[in-house]
Design a protein around this motif. Structure first.
Motif, PDB file in Angstrom:
ATOM      1  N   LEU A  57       0.810  -1.218   0.000  1.00 43.91           N
ATOM      2  CA  LEU A  57       0.000   0.000   0.000  1.00 43.91           C
ATOM      3  C   LEU A  57       0.842   1.267   0.000  1.00 43.91           C
ATOM      4  N   LEU A  58       1.848   1.331   0.866  1.00 44.06           N
ATOM      5  CA  LEU A  58       2.646   2.558   0.925  1.00 44.06           C
ATOM      6  C   LEU A  58       3.406   2.811  -0.378  1.00 44.06           C
ATOM      7  N   PRO A  59       4.113   1.812  -0.928  1.00 36.52           N
ATOM      8  CA  PRO A  59       4.758   2.063  -2.221  1.00 36.52           C
ATOM      9  C   PRO A  59       3.763   2.479  -3.309  1.00 36.52           C
ATOM     10  N   ALA A  60       2.575   1.858  -3.313  1.00 38.02           N
ATOM     11  CA  ALA A  60       1.574   2.205  -4.329  1.00 38.02           C
ATOM     12  C   ALA A  60       1.100   3.643  -4.163  1.00 38.02           C
ATOM     13  N   LYS A  61       0.948   4.089  -2.920  1.00 30.29           N
ATOM     14  CA  LYS A  61       0.536   5.476  -2.675  1.00 30.29           C
ATOM     15  C   LYS A  61       1.628   6.453  -3.090  1.00 30.29           C
ATOM     16  N   MET A  62       2.866   5.968  -3.119  1.00 29.03           N
ATOM     17  CA  MET A  62       3.994   6.795  -3.565  1.00 29.03           C
ATOM     18  C   MET A  62       4.252   6.615  -5.059  1.00 29.03           C
ATOM     19  N   MET A  63       3.247   6.049  -5.766  1.00 28.57           N
ATOM     20  CA  MET A  63       3.271   5.849  -7.221  1.00 28.57           C
ATOM     21  C   MET A  63       4.265   4.787  -7.658  1.00 28.57           C
ATOM     22  N   GLY A  64       4.495   3.799  -6.765  1.00 28.02           N
ATOM     23  CA  GLY A  64       5.338   2.671  -7.131  1.00 28.02           C
ATOM     24  C   GLY A  64       4.662   1.816  -8.179  1.00 28.02           C
TER      25      GLY A  64
ATOM     26  N   LEU B  58      -3.989  -1.655  -8.690  1.00 34.78           N
ATOM     27  CA  LEU B  58      -3.886  -1.103  -7.335  1.00 34.78           C
ATOM     28  C   LEU B  58      -3.747   0.416  -7.399  1.00 34.78           C
ATOM     29  N   GLY B  59      -2.942   0.916  -8.320  1.00 34.35           N
ATOM     30  CA  GLY B  59      -2.792   2.354  -8.475  1.00 34.35           C
ATOM     31  C   GLY B  59      -4.101   3.029  -8.840  1.00 34.35           C
ATOM     32  N   GLU B  60      -4.882   2.412  -9.725  1.00 34.22           N
ATOM     33  CA  GLU B  60      -6.175   2.977 -10.119  1.00 34.22           C
ATOM     34  C   GLU B  60      -7.127   3.042  -8.931  1.00 34.22           C
ATOM     35  N   VAL B  61      -7.150   1.997  -8.128  1.00 35.84           N
ATOM     36  CA  VAL B  61      -8.032   1.978  -6.962  1.00 35.84           C
ATOM     37  C   VAL B  61      -7.637   3.067  -5.968  1.00 35.84           C
ATOM     38  N   LEU B  62      -6.341   3.293  -5.824  1.00 42.48           N
ATOM     39  CA  LEU B  62      -5.845   4.313  -4.903  1.00 42.48           C
ATOM     40  C   LEU B  62      -5.774   5.698  -5.543  1.00 42.48           C
ATOM     41  N   ASN B  63      -6.148   5.767  -6.827  1.00 40.98           N
ATOM     42  CA  ASN B  63      -6.093   7.025  -7.575  1.00 40.98           C
ATOM     43  C   ASN B  63      -4.663   7.559  -7.659  1.00 40.98           C
ATOM     44  N   ARG B  64      -3.737   6.621  -7.905  1.00 37.47           N
ATOM     45  CA  ARG B  64      -2.321   6.962  -8.075  1.00 37.47           C
ATOM     46  C   ARG B  64      -1.795   6.235  -9.304  1.00 37.47           C
TER      47      ARG B  64
ATOM     48  N   THR C 233     -13.638 -12.566  -7.921  1.00 38.18           N
ATOM     49  CA  THR C 233     -12.897 -13.100  -9.061  1.00 38.18           C
ATOM     50  C   THR C 233     -12.222 -11.980  -9.840  1.00 38.18           C
ATOM     51  N   ASP C 234     -12.606 -10.738  -9.590  1.00 40.90           N
ATOM     52  CA  ASP C 234     -12.037  -9.579 -10.270  1.00 40.90           C
ATOM     53  C   ASP C 234     -11.178  -8.799  -9.283  1.00 40.90           C
ATOM     54  N   LEU C 235      -9.913  -8.570  -9.632  1.00 38.01           N
ATOM     55  CA  LEU C 235      -8.988  -7.927  -8.706  1.00 38.01           C
ATOM     56  C   LEU C 235      -9.444  -6.519  -8.334  1.00 38.01           C
ATOM     57  N   LYS C 236      -9.922  -5.756  -9.286  1.00 40.80           N
ATOM     58  CA  LYS C 236     -10.332  -4.381  -9.001  1.00 40.80           C
ATOM     59  C   LYS C 236     -11.499  -4.350  -8.034  1.00 40.80           C
ATOM     60  N   ASP C 237     -12.483  -5.218  -8.235  1.00 44.54           N
ATOM     61  CA  ASP C 237     -13.620  -5.316  -7.313  1.00 44.54           C
ATOM     62  C   ASP C 237     -13.133  -5.682  -5.917  1.00 44.54           C
ATOM     63  N   CYS C 238     -12.198  -6.617  -5.843  1.00 44.79           N
ATOM     64  CA  CYS C 238     -11.651  -7.048  -4.558  1.00 44.79           C
ATOM     65  C   CYS C 238     -10.963  -5.886  -3.842  1.00 44.79           C
ATOM     66  N   LEU C 239     -10.084  -5.187  -4.547  1.00 43.03           N
ATOM     67  CA  LEU C 239      -9.329  -4.103  -3.923  1.00 43.03           C
ATOM     68  C   LEU C 239     -10.223  -2.928  -3.544  1.00 43.03           C
ATOM     69  N   ARG C 240     -11.205  -2.608  -4.371  1.00 45.93           N
ATOM     70  CA  ARG C 240     -12.122  -1.513  -4.029  1.00 45.93           C
ATOM     71  C   ARG C 240     -12.889  -1.833  -2.746  1.00 45.93           C
ATOM     72  N   THR C 241     -13.301  -3.089  -2.607  1.00 41.53           N
ATOM     73  CA  THR C 241     -14.022  -3.485  -1.394  1.00 41.53           C
ATOM     74  C   THR C 241     -13.107  -3.461  -0.171  1.00 41.53           C
ATOM     75  N   LEU C 242     -11.914  -4.006  -0.304  1.00 45.96           N
ATOM     76  CA  LEU C 242     -11.003  -4.105   0.836  1.00 45.96           C
ATOM     77  C   LEU C 242     -10.441  -2.759   1.269  1.00 45.96           C
ATOM     78  N   LEU C 243     -10.393  -1.799   0.357  1.00 46.28           N
ATOM     79  CA  LEU C 243      -9.778  -0.505   0.661  1.00 46.28           C
ATOM     80  C   LEU C 243     -10.800   0.609   0.838  1.00 46.28           C
ATOM     81  N   GLY C 244     -12.074   0.242   0.931  1.00 47.89           N
ATOM     82  CA  GLY C 244     -13.100   1.222   1.278  1.00 47.89           C
ATOM     83  C   GLY C 244     -13.490   2.170   0.170  1.00 47.89           C
ATOM     84  N   LYS C 245     -13.376   1.729  -1.085  1.00 46.84           N
ATOM     85  CA  LYS C 245     -13.717   2.600  -2.205  1.00 46.84           C
ATOM     86  C   LYS C 245     -15.158   2.402  -2.692  1.00 46.84           C
ATOM     87  N   GLU C 246     -15.822   1.357  -2.213  1.00 41.87           N
ATOM     88  CA  GLU C 246     -17.233   1.146  -2.548  1.00 41.87           C
ATOM     89  C   GLU C 246     -18.090   1.892  -1.532  1.00 41.87           C
TER      90      GLU C 246
END
Length: 494
Positions: free
Chosen positions: A363-370, A422-428, A472-485
């Motif tokens: 998460l931290l590297p992704a937020k730093m645009m890793g 992951l970057g798209e979900v975090l808007n990075r 089964t979809d990674l984006k759906d999974c990450l949006r749910t787990l990271l509070g984007k829904e």
């Protein structure tokens, strides 16, 4: 959006309503407050839906994993006067949220209010309604007021609303999915012993099994257990507790991502898995009354670095360190198999949860645009934590399943695409790659085995035996787990 006004204290048609279940004054609307109410339909009876919420651990289970919230104290009761204390952070500042239950009318509802915490007022009613013999409905109705008067409302109202909408999007999805699992896998209450119960998977599994009505015993490395635990590697008389156990789930093992893989650390990784499992299985085999089922952890690392090859449970093993450990780990279960115990080896892929494991570290590297790791072409076989728990329940219930089972989603993804999603979900944007040489310099052998190896694994056994994945979809999974829904209000309470 459907808006329905109801008054649960006097309306006999409202869940929890009617004169026989009058709610206290603390639940009545106050001037200057905001309201949120949302409803979810559940695939179980009214009694089963209420029982799920009443069992110990429900609050932990429904706490969003992206929130920094810990249950510091709970009376483990919904009865009026029972209390819960949460530790959280608001803008990085530690806050204690003290709540008290004020209304309890099983199976129609219960309510809690904030005694102190981040809100000027918080009252939460959980209202249940029957929709038939095997269907019910839950409405969460919130009345809240932000601190700091007009300034708090002006500057904090939007953020508070989004937080509430994200929280109940998550809570309602988990509640619905858990109760669908209860409906799909009807089982009489079982006694299930679990090792590694404090780990990421073990903690989630123990909580969920309890909410589904099973009795959970934790397996400890101490010499003696108690009424809620069993010492699997302690005194022989203690081991006899396993004779009253229906299922053993063995998850314990030293973390492989803790530090560089020195010879001593690799020895600890191997011994914590192979030797402990061998001793456990030899003990189970000697029991007069043996547990019918053993679920033992393993890993997709057993396949090694395989490039583009699609890997099923029948694929050949790899030849690196992790593959060798996983092979010995599964072989250590042989005494239990020979004794007639049904053994399932759960080959875990990358388990996703912001509360721990790989996703937490990313998460931290992704937020730093890793971005991608190495070439980014390596395949990553991932699975949501809730699907790990669900698939274990599936394996317990289905008596035809034995041997290795790949615990991965049906849709493996290349690392560069994982970083992009992951970057798209975090808007990075995923801009800055991590070169392979830098990863090897920092992590040594671990970089090749955990980050750069390609493992394109598919869940053939789970799919052939009818497991229904939550994600089964990674984006759906990450949006749910990271509070984007978000779940906007479906009812108004005024």
């Amino acid at each position: 959006m459907l808006l329905v006004k109801f008054h649960p204290r006097t309306d006999p048609h409202c869940p929890g309503g009617g004169e026989s279940s009058q709610q206290p004054e603390e639940c009545q609307p106050q001037a200057g407050t905001e309201h949120y109410a949302a409803t979810v339909q559940l695939p179980v009876s009214l009694d089963d839906a209420f029982a799920y919420h009443e069992r110990p651990g429900c609050l932990n289970r429904l706490t969003p994993p992206w929130e920094s919230v810990q249950v510091e104290h709970s009376d483990q009761s919904l009865a009026p006067g029972s209390r819960v204390v949460l530790k959280t952070k608001i803008a990085g500042i530690p806050v204690r949220w003290k709540a008290r239950h004020v209304w309890y009318d099983p199976p129609h509802g219960f309510a809690d209010v904030q005694d102190s915490g981040p809100f000027a007022r918080w009252a939460h009613r959980h209202l249940f309604e029957s929709l038939g013999s095997d269907r019910s409905q839950l409405t969460d109705a919130i009345e809240y007021k932000l601190p700091a008067g007009v300034a708090g409302k002006v500057f904090g109202s939007g953020k508070a609303r989004r937080t509430i909408e994200a929280m109940f999007a998550y809570r309602h999805r988990v509640t619905q999915d858990d109760l669908q699992m209860m409906a799909d896998y009807p089982m009489s209450p079982k006694t299930i012993a679990v090792s590694g119960s404090s780990g990421l998977v073990g903690n989630a599994l123990c909580t969920t099994l309890t909410l589904l009505g099973h009795k959970v015993l934790t397996i400890t490395r101490d010499d003696h257990g108690d009424e809620e635990s069993v010492a699997a590697w302690g005194d022989p008389p203690e081991f006899e507790k396993f004779e009253s156990v229906d299922v053993v789930v063995h998850l314990a093992g030293k973390s492989i991502a803790g530090k560089r893989w020195t010879p001593e650390f690799k020895k600890q990784i191997r011994e914590s898995r192979v030797e402990k499992t061998q001793a456990l299985c030899e003990g189970l085999a000697k029991l007069q009354q043996k547990p019918p089922v053993l679920i033992c952890a393993s890993a997709t690392g057993i396949y090694g670095d395989r490039g583009e090859e699609i890997l099923t449970e029948t694929s050949a093993d790899g030849d690196d360190f992790l593959a060798d450990v996983a092979r010995q780990w599964e072989d250590a279960c042989q005494p239990a198999r020979e004794a007639g115990i049904r053994v399932v080896n759960t080959r875990f892929g990358i388990v996703l949860s912001p509360k721990g494991g790989a996703l937490q570290q990313m998460l931290l590297p992704a937020k730093m645009m890793g971005g991608k790791l190495g070439s980014g072409r390596q395949w990553w076989s991932w699975i949501a934590l809730d699907d790990v728990v669900g698939a274990i329940v599936h394996c317990i219930h289905n008596e035809q399943i034995n041997g290795p089972v790949n615990f991965v989603s049906p849709d493996p993804i290349q690392n560069r695409e994982f970083a992009k999603v992951l970057g798209e979900v975090l808007n990075r944007p995923a801009l800055f790659p991590a070169p392979a040489f830098a990863l090897r310099l920092a992590l040594g052998e671990m970089a090749d085995s955990l980050l750069l190896a390609s493992s394109r694994v598919v869940p053939e056994q789970l799919q052939q035996t009818g497991y229904k994945f939550r994600f089964t979809d990674l984006k759906d999974c990450l949006r749910t787990l990271l509070g984007k829904e978000l779940k906007p209000a479906t009812q108004a309470t005024a």
